[in-house]
Design a protein around this motif. Structure first.
Motif, PDB file in Angstrom:
ATOM      1  N   GLY A 274     -59.136  12.412  30.082  1.00 18.05           N
ATOM      2  CA  GLY A 274     -59.761  11.302  30.779  1.00 18.05           C
ATOM      3  C   GLY A 274     -59.605   9.979  30.046  1.00 18.05           C
ATOM      4  N   LYS A 275     -59.668   8.945  30.823  1.00 20.00           N
ATOM      5  CA  LYS A 275     -59.566   7.591  30.276  1.00 20.00           C
ATOM      6  C   LYS A 275     -60.915   7.201  29.663  1.00 20.00           C
ATOM      7  CE  LYS A 275     -58.322   3.013  31.866  1.00 20.00           C
ATOM      8  NZ  LYS A 275     -58.004   2.199  33.031  1.00 20.00           N
ATOM      9  N   SER A 276     -60.884   6.596  28.486  1.00 23.77           N
ATOM     10  CA  SER A 276     -62.134   6.183  27.852  1.00 23.77           C
ATOM     11  C   SER A 276     -62.653   4.907  28.516  1.00 23.77           C
ATOM     12  CB  SER A 276     -61.937   5.976  26.351  1.00 23.77           C
ATOM     13  OG  SER A 276     -61.008   4.949  26.122  1.00 23.77           O
TER      14      SER A 276
ATOM     15  N   ALA B 124     -69.026   4.741  32.161  1.00 20.37           N
ATOM     16  CA  ALA B 124     -68.033   5.604  32.808  1.00 20.37           C
ATOM     17  C   ALA B 124     -67.608   5.037  34.157  1.00 20.37           C
ATOM     18  CB  ALA B 124     -68.589   7.012  32.987  1.00 20.37           C
ATOM     19  N   ASN B 125     -68.533   4.381  34.859  1.00 20.37           N
ATOM     20  CA  ASN B 125     -68.236   3.696  36.116  1.00 20.37           C
ATOM     21  C   ASN B 125     -68.585   2.230  35.958  1.00 20.37           C
ATOM     22  OD1 ASN B 125     -67.671   6.225  37.146  1.00 20.37           O
ATOM     23  ND2 ASN B 125     -69.131   6.086  38.836  1.00 20.37           N
ATOM     24  N   ARG B 126     -67.816   1.396  36.596  1.00 22.64           N
ATOM     25  CA  ARG B 126     -68.103  -0.041  36.564  1.00 22.64           C
ATOM     26  C   ARG B 126     -69.209  -0.365  37.547  1.00 22.64           C
ATOM     27  NH1 ARG B 126     -62.133  -2.802  36.379  1.00 22.64           N
ATOM     28  NH2 ARG B 126     -61.642  -2.032  34.296  1.00 22.64           N
ATOM     29  N   ILE B 127     -70.024  -1.324  37.172  1.00 24.08           N
ATOM     30  CA  ILE B 127     -71.085  -1.783  38.060  1.00 24.08           C
ATOM     31  C   ILE B 127     -70.682  -3.169  38.567  1.00 24.08           C
ATOM     32  CG2 ILE B 127     -72.454  -2.657  36.110  1.00 24.08           C
ATOM     33  CD1 ILE B 127     -74.971  -1.904  37.768  1.00 24.08           C
TER      34      ILE B 127
END
Length: 84
Positions: free
Chosen positions: A2-4, A48-51
């Protein structure tokens, strides 16, 4: 593999978590106020997810955060309309 997470996304997530804890709000209560799952809040806080900026603005209004720094750069008119 996975991408960090991007360092900026991690920083924003850390700030969201810090503010949530300062207000004494659980991940579940914040998620309910935003209409998302607490798992999504966890992902935001970890970076992990952009807001999105609009979600951050909604978060600010939902938590009744009146910090000048959180609204800096936002037109006052847009802030007033989002609270209606």
């Amino acid at each position: 593999m996975g991408k960090s997470p991007d360092p900026t996304d991690k920083h924003v997530g850390t700030r969201v978590r810090m503010r949530r804890l300062m207000l004494g709000v659980s991940q579940t209560k914040l998620a309910d106020a935003l209409g998302i799952t607490f798992q999504q809040i966890q992902k935001y806080e970890k970076g992990a997810n952009r807001i999105s900026a609009s979600r951050l603005q909604h978060n600010r209004v939902s938590s009744r955060c009146q910090s000048r720094s959180s609204s800096r750069g936002f037109p006052t008119r847009a802030i007033r309309q989002s609270t209606r």
